[in-house]
Design an enzyme around this catalytic site. Sequence first.
Site, PDB file in Angstrom:
ATOM      1  N   ASP A 197      12.383  39.468  22.509  1.00  0.00           N
ATOM      2  CA  ASP A 197      12.076  40.938  22.848  1.00  0.00           C
ATOM      3  C   ASP A 197      13.181  41.582  23.013  1.00  0.00           C
ATOM      4  OD1 ASP A 197       9.140  40.054  22.808  1.00  0.00           O
ATOM      5  OD2 ASP A 197       9.554  38.895  24.490  1.00  0.00           O
ATOM      6  N   HIS A 232      12.722  33.351  29.276  1.00  0.00           N
ATOM      7  CA  HIS A 232      11.294  33.125  28.475  1.00  0.00           C
ATOM      8  C   HIS A 232      10.694  32.244  29.359  1.00  0.00           C
ATOM      9  CE1 HIS A 232       8.422  32.337  25.188  1.00  0.00           C
ATOM     10  NE2 HIS A 232       9.036  33.493  24.764  1.00  0.00           N
TER      11      HIS A 232
END
Length: 429
Positions: A365, A308
């Site tokens: 995600d 991330h």
Amino acid sequence: MIMNDKANIKVGNENYEFELIIGSEDEVAIDISSLRTKTNIITIDPGFKNTGACKSAITFLDGEKGILRYRGYSIEELAEKANFLEVAYLLIFGDLPNQKKLDKFLYDIKENSIVDEDLKKILESFPKSAHPMGVLSSLTSALVSFNPSVLDIESKKEIYDAIVKLLAKLPIIVSWVYRKGKGLPLDYGDYSLGYVENITKMMFNRPNKEYIQNDTIVSTINKLLILHADHEQNCSTSTVRIVGSSHAGLFASISAGISALWGRLHGGANQAVIEMLEAIEKDGGDTKKFMAKAKDKTDPFRLMGFGHRVYKNFDPRAKIIKVAADEVLKELGISDPILEIAKGLEKEALADSYFVDRKLYPNVDFYSGIIYKALEIPNQMFTVMFALGRLPGWISQWKEMRENKEPISRPRQIYVGERHRAFLDLDLR
């Protein structure tokens, strides 16, 4: 250099002093709002990675420590103990509601849970090939036409009414976009249900059989929406604040945020995860082969859904949603080669020193894409679901920006084009 709660910046032979701003979590910023006035120079920070655009009391994020809090409450506690509507109220109004406030909030939303039938005509005008995010952005913007009055930011009633209208109508529009893509009749849901329960029914109800609520699915969607509700000053949130800074209305500002979220590098990441898994499955499903490709710097393949930009440790949202993903897959008893590939990648990444040392853990995600796939939500709808969750965050950010009377956003630039040139007549060029 920090000295006595001030920063000294030296430009040439001149020293300039600037105030320091210290946040409630001891974050420190140099207030350079007077830099150009004092020195006639500006800073340059592509992507605004080191630039604080505002002071906000909504969300705290510490990427190094893997901390995410809404209004001081940890994301772990909220996801475990709260429902999405409580979290929406918290983000927008600053505190968790008591039962009376929550009941009124839900009642007011239900009372506004009707969309003008003319909006259906706009929806019907889109071709089946239209991307759901483009349709959602357009329909959200179209809501302005059905609510044309200019909001008085000083009126708490007008602001509240606009907020409940948007929270009421966007889930209907989301369900319509989903159902149109599936060829299903459009639905308004059930007035007797809770907020997330109604969202679930509006999406998954079928006209030819009785709808039976699946509590595991409702709980999972509730968690997904909470985990996506706000995430500090990301691309779409900054867009909402920037558009709103021109005194554009709430619906128009949210529509702009939806468009910003659409991008593959932002809200489209969960769709990219499933597309990657489908490509691996098409290639034969060898996860070890693709893990090796991911580690090869000369290979263009990129492992989507791992690591991330902000979190330099494990994404705290991913820990929560991993459990929910396991529960949903178990509840639905799904056997899908795509989901088996996802499990394989996850297992290998968590055991591979290359990924562990670089803290390239599965992120939110990755798991949200798996859940949406399991629920048979089309890939292109993933980001629409993200937008539905992010709605209260966008509203709270817009509201805070307007209440703080922040100035219109107007970044500077460093010009690197041609210097002054004489105009040549057409026959001399």
